[in-house]
Design a protein around this motif. Structure first.
Motif, PDB file in Angstrom:
ATOM      1  N   VAL A   1       0.773  -1.130  -0.005  1.00  0.00           N
ATOM      2  CA  VAL A   1      -0.039  -0.157  -0.103  1.00  0.00           C
ATOM      3  C   VAL A   1       0.733   1.490  -0.006  1.00  0.00           C
ATOM      4  N   HIS A   2       2.094   1.323   0.819  1.00  0.00           N
ATOM      5  CA  HIS A   2       2.982   2.263   0.869  1.00  0.00           C
ATOM      6  C   HIS A   2       3.504   2.526  -0.563  1.00  0.00           C
ATOM      7  N   ARG A   3       3.774   1.369  -1.396  1.00  0.00           N
ATOM      8  CA  ARG A   3       4.337   1.639  -2.778  1.00  0.00           C
ATOM      9  C   ARG A   3       3.354   2.443  -3.559  1.00  0.00           C
ATOM     10  N   ILE A   4       2.121   1.827  -3.532  1.00  0.00           N
ATOM     11  CA  ILE A   4       1.022   2.313  -4.405  1.00  0.00           C
ATOM     12  C   ILE A   4       0.819   3.907  -4.114  1.00  0.00           C
ATOM     13  N   ASP A   5       1.024   4.220  -2.794  1.00  0.00           N
ATOM     14  CA  ASP A   5       0.584   5.795  -2.183  1.00  0.00           C
ATOM     15  C   ASP A   5       1.940   6.505  -3.110  1.00  0.00           C
ATOM     16  N   GLU A   6       2.932   6.083  -2.699  1.00  0.00           N
ATOM     17  CA  GLU A   6       4.249   6.861  -3.457  1.00  0.00           C
ATOM     18  C   GLU A   6       4.299   7.055  -4.771  1.00  0.00           C
ATOM     19  N   TYR A   7       3.790   6.213  -5.476  1.00  0.00           N
ATOM     20  CA  TYR A   7       3.711   6.165  -7.149  1.00  0.00           C
ATOM     21  C   TYR A   7       2.720   7.352  -7.500  1.00  0.00           C
ATOM     22  N   ALA A   8       1.511   7.146  -6.680  1.00  0.00           N
ATOM     23  CA  ALA A   8       0.319   7.847  -6.976  1.00  0.00           C
ATOM     24  C   ALA A   8       0.565   9.325  -6.859  1.00  0.00           C
ATOM     25  N   ARG A   9       1.351   9.633  -5.429  1.00  0.00           N
ATOM     26  CA  ARG A   9       1.565  10.886  -5.343  1.00  0.00           C
ATOM     27  C   ARG A   9       2.575  11.440  -6.204  1.00  0.00           C
ATOM     28  N   HIS A  10       3.515  10.811  -6.905  1.00  0.00           N
ATOM     29  CA  HIS A  10       4.178  11.276  -7.577  1.00  0.00           C
ATOM     30  C   HIS A  10       3.712  11.216  -9.021  1.00  0.00           C
ATOM     31  N   CYS A  11       2.920  10.606  -9.385  1.00  0.00           N
ATOM     32  CA  CYS A  11       2.149  10.530 -10.627  1.00  0.00           C
ATOM     33  C   CYS A  11       1.096  12.032 -10.816  1.00  0.00           C
ATOM     34  N   GLY A  12       0.902  12.335  -9.807  1.00  0.00           N
ATOM     35  CA  GLY A  12       0.315  13.739  -9.640  1.00  0.00           C
ATOM     36  C   GLY A  12       1.193  14.830  -9.907  1.00  0.00           C
ATOM     37  N   HIS A  13       2.378  14.728  -9.495  1.00  0.00           N
ATOM     38  CA  HIS A  13       3.492  15.516  -9.741  1.00  0.00           C
ATOM     39  C   HIS A  13       3.919  15.575 -11.084  1.00  0.00           C
TER      40      HIS A  13
END
Length: 190
Positions: A164-176
């Motif tokens: 879940v933490h990996r998904i969260d990290e990628y999701a946040r950076h995909c927004g960037h």
């Protein structure tokens, strides 16, 4: 240095939905009519795969200068920096699940992943190779733990929590990446 008046025109390749990055039939993240994921692990893995693909899609078609462009001064963030950062983070997550000595940082000191994201093709090629290698290494190590509730590493993190933490990290950076790409050449879409 680009001025605010030099803003690129917004555009997309999508023709079906104007707010999308690509048409549904051309989007590699779409299941294209196949069955939905079965079970928690497959659902988490599919979510991570989709965000990984999104990051790569946001970088496609750009040259080294565009990938390294810091689009929102004074930030050091760039698309290339995000790729390097995520390679670094994937490596660090391997340290979370291991009891062994930590793997060394890929790029050195804090923020070197962003600071070292320079407009050189060799740096670009190395960053994408690093990301692919680090993703594959962590994926392989996590495959050893089919029980999502298993607690591993010195901090006894649950495999589910790490996924879940990996998904969260990628999701946040995909927004960037959405914003960075739009600043680089005006291309928009989720």
């Amino acid at each position: 240095m680009r001025r605010m008046s030099d803003e690129p025109t917004r555009w997309t390749t999508a023709t079906v939905y104007p707010d999308m990055w690509a048409d549904p039939d051309d989007d590699p993240r779409n299941n294209n009519g196949g069955p939905a994921s079965e079970g928690e692990l497959a659902t988490l893995q599919d979510g991570l795969r989709d965000f990984r693909l999104t990051l790569l899609m946001k970088c496609e078609g750009l040259d080294a200068e565009q990938l390294a462009r810091r689009s929102v001064p004074p930030s050091t963030m760039s698309l290339l920096g995000l790729v390097r950062h995520l390679a670094e983070v994937e490596r660090d997550w391997r340290n979370w699940i291991s009891d062994a000595e930590p793997l060394p940082k890929l790029y050195g000191a804090r923020d070197a992943d962003f600071d070292g994201a320079v407009a050189e093709q060799g740096v670009v090629d190395a960053a994408f190779a690093d990301l692919e290698r680090e993703q594959a290494a962590l994926d392989a190590e996590l495959a050893e733990f089919p029980d999502l509730g298993a607690r591993v590493g010195k901090d006894e993190i649950a495999i589910r929590e790490l996924l879940v933490h990996r998904i969260d990290e990628y999701a946040r950076h995909c927004g960037h990446a959405d914003l960075l790409r739009e600043c680089v050449d005006g291309r928009v879409g989720q």
